[in-house]
Design a protein around this motif. Structure first.
Motif, PDB file in Angstrom:
ATOM      1  N   VAL A  32       0.841  -1.204   0.000  1.00  0.00           N
ATOM      2  CA  VAL A  32       0.000   0.000   0.000  1.00  0.00           C
ATOM      3  C   VAL A  32       0.875   1.253   0.000  1.00  0.00           C
ATOM      4  CG1 VAL A  32      -1.631   1.335   1.399  1.00  0.00           C
ATOM      5  CG2 VAL A  32      -2.002  -1.111   1.029  1.00  0.00           C
ATOM      6  N   LEU A  33       1.921   1.278   0.813  1.00  0.00           N
ATOM      7  CA  LEU A  33       2.810   2.445   0.848  1.00  0.00           C
ATOM      8  C   LEU A  33       3.547   2.645  -0.472  1.00  0.00           C
ATOM      9  CD1 LEU A  33       4.305   2.149   4.433  1.00  0.00           C
ATOM     10  CD2 LEU A  33       2.727   3.883   3.576  1.00  0.00           C
ATOM     11  N   ILE A  38       4.115   5.716  -5.576  1.00  0.00           N
ATOM     12  CA  ILE A  38       4.097   5.787  -7.042  1.00  0.00           C
ATOM     13  C   ILE A  38       2.962   6.684  -7.525  1.00  0.00           C
ATOM     14  CG2 ILE A  38       3.696   4.419  -9.124  1.00  0.00           C
ATOM     15  CD1 ILE A  38       5.247   2.144  -7.725  1.00  0.00           C
ATOM     16  N   PHE A  39       1.799   6.559  -6.915  1.00  0.00           N
ATOM     17  CA  PHE A  39       0.649   7.365  -7.327  1.00  0.00           C
ATOM     18  C   PHE A  39       0.901   8.850  -7.131  1.00  0.00           C
ATOM     19  CE2 PHE A  39      -3.340   9.513  -6.284  1.00  0.00           C
ATOM     20  CZ  PHE A  39      -4.036   9.290  -7.457  1.00  0.00           C
ATOM     21  N   PHE A  40       1.417   9.245  -5.983  1.00  0.00           N
ATOM     22  CA  PHE A  40       1.603  10.658  -5.695  1.00  0.00           C
ATOM     23  C   PHE A  40       2.830  11.252  -6.374  1.00  0.00           C
ATOM     24  CE2 PHE A  40      -1.053   9.609  -1.917  1.00  0.00           C
ATOM     25  CZ  PHE A  40      -2.109  10.437  -2.256  1.00  0.00           C
ATOM     26  N   ALA A  41       3.789  10.427  -6.768  1.00  0.00           N
ATOM     27  CA  ALA A  41       5.021  10.947  -7.368  1.00  0.00           C
ATOM     28  C   ALA A  41       4.981  10.971  -8.891  1.00  0.00           C
ATOM     29  CB  ALA A  41       6.210  10.120  -6.905  1.00  0.00           C
ATOM     30  N   GLN A  42       3.957  10.412  -9.499  1.00  0.00           N
ATOM     31  CA  GLN A  42       3.980  10.298 -10.954  1.00  0.00           C
ATOM     32  C   GLN A  42       3.875  11.635 -11.677  1.00  0.00           C
ATOM     33  OE1 GLN A  42       0.824   7.670 -11.907  1.00  0.00           O
ATOM     34  NE2 GLN A  42      -0.710   9.264 -12.073  1.00  0.00           N
ATOM     35  N   GLY A  43       3.228  12.594 -11.103  1.00  0.00           N
ATOM     36  CA  GLY A  43       3.079  13.870 -11.785  1.00  0.00           C
ATOM     37  C   GLY A  43       3.821  15.010 -11.125  1.00  0.00           C
ATOM     38  N   SER A  44       4.776  14.713 -10.303  1.00  0.00           N
ATOM     39  CA  SER A  44       5.451  15.786  -9.575  1.00  0.00           C
ATOM     40  C   SER A  44       6.909  15.920  -9.990  1.00  0.00           C
ATOM     41  CB  SER A  44       5.379  15.519  -8.073  1.00  0.00           C
ATOM     42  OG  SER A  44       6.186  14.427  -7.742  1.00  0.00           O
ATOM     43  N   ALA A  47       9.454  12.897  -9.269  1.00  0.00           N
ATOM     44  CA  ALA A  47       9.427  11.665 -10.055  1.00  0.00           C
ATOM     45  C   ALA A  47      10.815  11.191 -10.514  1.00  0.00           C
ATOM     46  CB  ALA A  47       8.485  11.813 -11.240  1.00  0.00           C
ATOM     47  N   PRO A  48      11.689  12.045 -11.051  1.00  0.00           N
ATOM     48  CA  PRO A  48      13.002  11.541 -11.474  1.00  0.00           C
ATOM     49  C   PRO A  48      13.822  10.936 -10.333  1.00  0.00           C
ATOM     50  CG  PRO A  48      12.614  13.700 -12.404  1.00  0.00           C
ATOM     51  CD  PRO A  48      11.504  13.436 -11.431  1.00  0.00           C
ATOM     52  N   PHE A  49      13.652  11.451  -9.134  1.00  0.00           N
ATOM     53  CA  PHE A  49      14.398  10.923  -7.995  1.00  0.00           C
ATOM     54  C   PHE A  49      13.822   9.580  -7.543  1.00  0.00           C
ATOM     55  CE2 PHE A  49      14.774  15.571  -7.758  1.00  0.00           C
ATOM     56  CZ  PHE A  49      16.142  15.667  -7.973  1.00  0.00           C
ATOM     57  N   ILE A  50      12.498   9.441  -7.647  1.00  0.00           N
ATOM     58  CA  ILE A  50      11.858   8.169  -7.288  1.00  0.00           C
ATOM     59  C   ILE A  50      12.292   7.089  -8.266  1.00  0.00           C
ATOM     60  CG2 ILE A  50       9.641   6.975  -7.038  1.00  0.00           C
ATOM     61  CD1 ILE A  50      10.120   9.015  -4.860  1.00  0.00           C
ATOM     62  N   TYR A  51      12.331   7.410  -9.558  1.00  0.00           N
ATOM     63  CA  TYR A  51      12.709   6.415 -10.558  1.00  0.00           C
ATOM     64  C   TYR A  51      14.171   6.013 -10.400  1.00  0.00           C
ATOM     65  CZ  TYR A  51       8.292   7.539 -12.773  1.00  0.00           C
ATOM     66  OH  TYR A  51       6.973   7.727 -13.024  1.00  0.00           O
ATOM     67  N   ALA A  52      14.996   6.908  -9.897  1.00  0.00           N
ATOM     68  CA  ALA A  52      16.405   6.572  -9.685  1.00  0.00           C
ATOM     69  C   ALA A  52      16.579   5.539  -8.569  1.00  0.00           C
ATOM     70  CB  ALA A  52      17.202   7.827  -9.340  1.00  0.00           C
ATOM     71  N   ILE A  53      15.638   5.506  -7.616  1.00  0.00           N
ATOM     72  CA  ILE A  53      15.717   4.521  -6.525  1.00  0.00           C
ATOM     73  C   ILE A  53      15.509   3.117  -7.058  1.00  0.00           C
ATOM     74  CG2 ILE A  53      14.566   3.719  -4.423  1.00  0.00           C
ATOM     75  CD1 ILE A  53      13.936   6.659  -3.813  1.00  0.00           C
TER      76      ILE A  53
END
Length: 54
Positions: A32-33, A38-44, A47-53
């Motif tokens: 769930v987390l 992913i839901f909240f970071a897709q349009g912000s 996002a590039p930092f999340i994808y790097a993880i």
């Protein structure tokens, strides 16, 4: 009309309690987390930092 998301969560909770499958609780919580992240970071701009993880 009932909210389908709350209905699903309540059914999962009833299953965990009835079958004593407490080891599923951390797995479901992490899924769930991760989904919320992913839901909240897709349009912000984050996002590039999340994808790097991943």
């Amino acid at each position: 009309m009932k909210n389908p998301t709350l209905s699903l969560l309540s059914e999962i909770w009833v299953f965990v309690r009835a079958r004593k499958k407490w080891w599923l609780t951390p797995i479901i919580a992490m899924l769930v987390l991760l989904g919320a992240l992913i839901f909240f970071a897709q349009g912000s701009a984050v996002a590039p930092f999340i994808y790097a993880i991943f």
